[in-house]
Design an enzyme around this catalytic site. Structure first.
Site, mmCIF file in Angstrom:
data_model
loop_
_atom_site.group_PDB
_atom_site.id
_atom_site.type_symbol
_atom_site.label_atom_id
_atom_site.label_comp_id
_atom_site.label_asym_id
_atom_site.label_seq_id
_atom_site.Cartn_x
_atom_site.Cartn_y
_atom_site.Cartn_z
ATOM 1 N N ASP A 9 21.633 -6.988 0.783
ATOM 2 C CA ASP A 9 20.874 -5.955 0.051
ATOM 3 C C ASP A 9 19.353 -6.176 -0.041
ATOM 4 O O ASP A 9 18.772 -5.990 -1.133
ATOM 5 C CB ASP A 9 21.449 -5.791 -1.375
ATOM 6 C CG ASP A 9 22.907 -5.329 -1.399
ATOM 7 O OD1 ASP A 9 23.493 -5.153 -0.320
ATOM 8 O OD2 ASP A 9 23.456 -5.152 -2.503
ATOM 9 N N LYS A 107 28.046 -0.456 1.418
ATOM 10 C CA LYS A 107 29.027 -0.600 0.325
ATOM 11 C C LYS A 107 28.551 0.175 -0.881
ATOM 12 O O LYS A 107 27.352 0.444 -1.014
ATOM 13 C CB LYS A 107 29.205 -2.078 -0.020
ATOM 14 C CG LYS A 107 27.900 -2.713 -0.483
ATOM 15 C CD LYS A 107 28.022 -4.183 -0.720
ATOM 16 C CE LYS A 107 26.717 -4.780 -1.166
ATOM 17 N NZ LYS A 107 26.194 -4.238 -2.419
ATOM 18 N N CYS A 152 25.239 -9.120 -6.395
ATOM 19 C CA CYS A 152 25.883 -8.920 -5.087
ATOM 20 C C CYS A 152 26.059 -10.206 -4.290
ATOM 21 O O CYS A 152 27.070 -10.367 -3.606
ATOM 22 C CB CYS A 152 25.141 -7.840 -4.309
ATOM 23 S SG CYS A 152 25.400 -6.214 -5.092
#
Ligand code: VGL
Ligand code: ZN
Length: 199
Positions: A9, A107, A152
């Site tokens: 990310d 995701k 994450c």
């Protein structure tokens, strides 16, 4: 052994001025680019929410960002709207070497379920497909870097360990959000799950 670097990310909304800015989130980018050369495979993940996603505080009446709600799959932190599919905020940081990536996995696209982990959505059962990709490519060892350490990266690392992958998190190439002690809890959780913490 076949090793992969999984970059979690590294997107504009988690950088300075982003919707969910992670302190110093941009300072890890050049280091991540340098590390890519040391791996057989490079995989990037991208948080990728539809507008009106159930993890956004704006989707809940009388709720503010960082409040907790109970979802059918358990507790969920509410976030500012971020990483909306197709938005500038969802794009990778412009300095990230995306050309080196073999695979980009998105995701959090399910409107009703958040997905911190690159392996399973927050219901902890719906797979993203990443495990199958790694196994069919014969990838055995994982190193994770990116954002955010306590969300994450943490969930991805613990899931990878549960799936039986030797997994290292290079903390020097991660940055945390750190909500109410979430960083320390994440470090303890990763250690207990058998994740090797480096840096
Ligand atoms: C993340 C909160 C919400 C992360 C993504 O990348 O750590 N955190 N969505
Ligand atoms: Zn998100």
């Amino acid at each position: 052994m076949t090793n992969a670097l999984i970059v979690i990310d590294v997107q504009n909304d988690f950088g300075p001025g982003g919707a969910l800015a992670v302190p110093q989130g941009d300072t890890i980018v050049s280091g991540i680019n340098e590390r890519m050369a040391n791996f057989d495979a490079v995989i990037l993940t991208q948080d990728w929410h539809p507008s009106g996603h159930s993890s956004f505080a704006t989707s809940h009446k009388d709720k503010a960002p960082y409040e907790l709600v109970t979802m059918p799959y358990g507790p969920q932190v509410l976030w500012p709207d971020h990483c909306v599919q197709g938005s500038t905020g969802a794009e990778f940081h412009e300095a990230l070497d995306t050309a080196r990536a073999d695979m980009i996995i998105r995701k959090g696209f399910n409107p009703a379920i958040d997905s911190y982990s690159a392996f399973f959505e927050n219901d902890q059962t719906t797979p993203t497909g990443l495990e199958g990709y790694l196994r069919t490519r014969g990838i055995t060892d994982l190193t994770l870097v990116g954002l955010a350490t306590d969300f994450c990266v943490n969930f991805s690392a613990q899931d990878a360990a549960k799936l039986g992958f030797p997994v290292t998190v290079d903390l020097g190439l991660c940055r945390a959000i750190d909500l109410d002690g979430s960083l320390q809890a994440a470090l303890d959780g990763m250690k207990n799950a058998g994740v090797v913490l480096k840096g």
